[in-house]
Enzyme design. Structure first.
Site, PDB file in Angstrom:
ATOM      1  N   HIS A   1      29.864  20.913 -44.552  1.00  0.00           N
ATOM      2  CA  HIS A   1      29.554  20.562 -43.162  1.00  0.00           C
ATOM      3  C   HIS A   1      29.809  19.079 -42.887  1.00  0.00           C
ATOM      4  CE1 HIS A   1      26.619  21.667 -39.701  1.00  0.00           C
ATOM      5  NE2 HIS A   1      27.434  20.709 -39.309  1.00  0.00           N
TER       6      HIS A   1
ATOM      7  N   LEU B   1      34.970  15.112 -38.905  1.00  0.00           N
ATOM      8  CA  LEU B   1      35.975  14.070 -39.134  1.00  0.00           C
ATOM      9  C   LEU B   1      36.458  13.423 -37.841  1.00  0.00           C
ATOM     10  CD1 LEU B   1      38.127  15.573 -42.039  1.00  0.00           C
ATOM     11  CD2 LEU B   1      36.232  13.943 -42.151  1.00  0.00           C
ATOM     12  N   ARG B   2      36.159  14.040 -36.694  1.00  0.00           N
ATOM     13  CA  ARG B   2      36.427  13.464 -35.365  1.00  0.00           C
ATOM     14  C   ARG B   2      37.899  13.403 -34.972  1.00  0.00           C
ATOM     15  NH1 ARG B   2      31.380  14.579 -34.067  1.00  0.00           N
ATOM     16  NH2 ARG B   2      29.832  13.044 -34.747  1.00  0.00           N
TER      17      ARG B   2
ATOM     18  N   ASN C   1      34.604  20.791 -33.729  1.00  0.00           N
ATOM     19  CA  ASN C   1      34.299  20.160 -32.439  1.00  0.00           C
ATOM     20  C   ASN C   1      34.970  18.797 -32.278  1.00  0.00           C
ATOM     21  OD1 ASN C   1      32.566  19.100 -34.408  1.00  0.00           O
ATOM     22  ND2 ASN C   1      30.912  18.711 -32.956  1.00  0.00           N
TER      23      ASN C   1
ATOM     24  N   HIS D   1      25.326  27.302 -36.066  1.00  0.00           N
ATOM     25  CA  HIS D   1      24.475  26.229 -35.549  1.00  0.00           C
ATOM     26  C   HIS D   1      23.472  26.913 -34.638  1.00  0.00           C
ATOM     27  CE1 HIS D   1      23.866  22.149 -33.532  1.00  0.00           C
ATOM     28  NE2 HIS D   1      23.329  22.985 -32.656  1.00  0.00           N
TER      29      HIS D   1
ATOM     30  N   HIS E   1      22.484  23.457 -41.420  1.00  0.00           N
ATOM     31  CA  HIS E   1      21.430  22.438 -41.270  1.00  0.00           C
ATOM     32  C   HIS E   1      20.055  23.011 -40.891  1.00  0.00           C
ATOM     33  CE1 HIS E   1      22.708  22.976 -37.158  1.00  0.00           C
ATOM     34  NE2 HIS E   1      23.728  22.139 -37.240  1.00  0.00           N
TER      35      HIS E   1
ATOM     36  N   ASP F   1      26.233  17.338 -42.989  1.00  0.00           N
ATOM     37  CA  ASP F   1      26.389  17.247 -41.528  1.00  0.00           C
ATOM     38  C   ASP F   1      26.797  15.825 -41.148  1.00  0.00           C
ATOM     39  OD1 ASP F   1      26.518  17.877 -38.857  1.00  0.00           O
ATOM     40  OD2 ASP F   1      24.370  18.138 -38.576  1.00  0.00           O
TER      41      ASP F   1
ATOM     42  N   HIS G   1      29.391   8.072 -35.495  1.00  0.00           N
ATOM     43  CA  HIS G   1      29.526   7.593 -34.118  1.00  0.00           C
ATOM     44  C   HIS G   1      29.717   6.077 -34.149  1.00  0.00           C
ATOM     45  CE1 HIS G   1      28.389  11.415 -32.290  1.00  0.00           C
ATOM     46  NE2 HIS G   1      27.347  11.483 -33.112  1.00  0.00           N
TER      47      HIS G   1
END
Length: 425
Positions: A60, A63-64, A94, A179, A232, A305, A309
């Site tokens: 989980h 990597l953006r 996502n 999730h 999670h 997870d 940011h």
């Protein structure tokens, strides 16, 4: 060397050739490796005093890339994973745009060949654009290399659509990573509902937000025949439900993150974005239930997870900050410190939860150091301590609640396909 999948726990010499485990020999007390006639260029690692383990597998991460490279990239996220002892990681879909087609799975794998230090095992979205309206091409993504599907970051609230997606995942032979969050019950919450949220004047997130969808997903898994993995997990009742599902013989597994067994909501010192994650840090009873679930194998995996940011996004009130903390570079040390050194887990159990079991959940031939397997190896020292310094992270994200915490457990080498990709000795 600890290799639970091979029931091996002892002192060995290990020979790696051409990226695979070539030979193992039980140590006979010699000071030098037991093999004769090795080429001069052979690299010899003296791992005395350390643990040699099958490379960790993180089920989980975020990597953006693509679309949010200012937070993280495949290159920086994979390097952070390597520094944390992970040799394989599963990036969630996502991104912007979402990883929701076979072509996007293929593009991610192609980019990983040049940019990633570790194995990338992609997870595809369940619905197109993760909008919960129309199913993505689940079978096509599985054929392209997706190891699972997930709507992570949210739940598919349309139960009928979700059930159809589960059926397709079962047909494709890949698990569904869930999730569990009833979005209608969140009501703007930013931390666990309770006394500390009241003291900070912040809206809370109740346990029911997670528990209701956990129950739904287990029932749908039973109905559809899907292999369900619950991401999670943070509440005492979610692990109760997983235990009941296992007793019934359902193919249900679960993970939790190190932050959930390290810290509780009462210990949040201030209203600051680095303490905001989804699900939130829970209460003491939840923490104790999660640890017990790891001990009795109700929760089979420890995953990070990892959610990077920017500083600007996280260094503000929880009301304005996005959910998520980084975890790739602190997971092993937090687990050693909080669970192994306290006698709650053995090192063998740690390796099971961070390597062998994740491989089994994914159905992949990893998580062991048996002869013939890929040489994905983690070497670590559990007696050495250090203070977590986010400024030294390889990740672009510095958003951790554990900066300044003294921990035990140093990753010395991370070896992927027989190549040293991280070294700290």
């Amino acid at each position: 060397m600890i290799d639970p999948a091979a029931d091996r726990d002892g002192i060995f010499d290990l020979l790696v050739c051409n990226g695979t485990i070539a030979e193992l020999r039980e140590w006979q007390g010699d000071t030098a490796p037991v093999w004769d006639g090795l080429p001069e260029e052979t690299k010899i690692i003296d791992a005395s005093g350390n643990y040699v383990m099958p490379g960790f597998i993180d089920l989980h991460v975020h990597l953006r890339e693509p679309g949010l490279e200012y937070k993280e990239t495949i290159a920086t996220g994979s390097m952070a994973a390597a520094a944390g002892g992970f040799t394989s990681i599963c990036p969630m879909p996502n991104t912007k745009p979402s990883t929701d087609t076979p072509e996007k799975i293929a593009a991610l794998l192609k980019k990983a060949q040049t940019d990633s230090k570790v194995h990338i095992l992609p997870i595809g979205a369940i619905s197109i654009g993760q909008e919960g309206k129309e199913l993505a091409d689940i079978e096509g993504m599985a054929a392209a290399g997706a190891v699972a599907v997930s709507e992570d970051g949210k739940s598919v609230m349309n139960s009928a659509l979700y059930a159809e997606g589960m059926k397709l995942a079962a047909k494709a032979g890949i698990p569904v990573f869930a999730h569990c969050e009833d979005i209608d019950l969140v009501r703007g919450g930013v931390m666990n509902a309770g006394k500390r949220a009241d003291e900070l004047g912040l809206p809370g997130i109740t346990n029911a937000v997670e528990d209701i969808i956990t129950a739904r997903d287990i029932f749908l898994a039973r109905e559809t025949g899907a292999q369900l993995h619950l991401c999670h997990c943070s509440t005492k009742d979610s692990v109760k439900m997983i235990a009941l599902a296992k007793e019934e013989g359902l193919p249900v597994s679960g993970e939790t993150g190190p932050h959930y067994f390290t810290m509780i909501d009462e210990e949040i010192p201030e209203d600051f974005g680095n303490y905001k994650m989804n699900p939130p840090l829970r209460g003491r009873e939840d923490k104790e239930a999660l640890i017990a679930a790891l001990q009795n194998n109700v929760l089979e995996a420890i995953a990070t997870d990892h959610a990077p940011h920017s500083r600007e996004e996280k260094e503000q009130s929880m009301l304005k900050s996005p959910f998520g903390i980084v975890g790739s570079e602190t997971a092993f040390a937090l687990t050693v410190t909080e669970l192994v050194r306290t006698g709650k887990l053995t090192m063998r159990e740690l390796v099971e939860r961070m390597s062998a079991r994740p491989a089994k959940i994914l159905g992949i031939r990893k998580g062991s150091l048996q002869v013939g397997m890929t040489a994905d190896i983690t070497i670590a020292n559990t007696e050495m301590s250090y203070v977590i310094d986010p400024e030294k992270f390889y990740s672009k994200g510095k958003n951790t609640p554990f900066g300044g915490k003294e921990v035990y457990g140093v990753i010395c080498y991370t070896i992927v396909d027989g190549e040293i990709v991280y070294r700290n000795v």
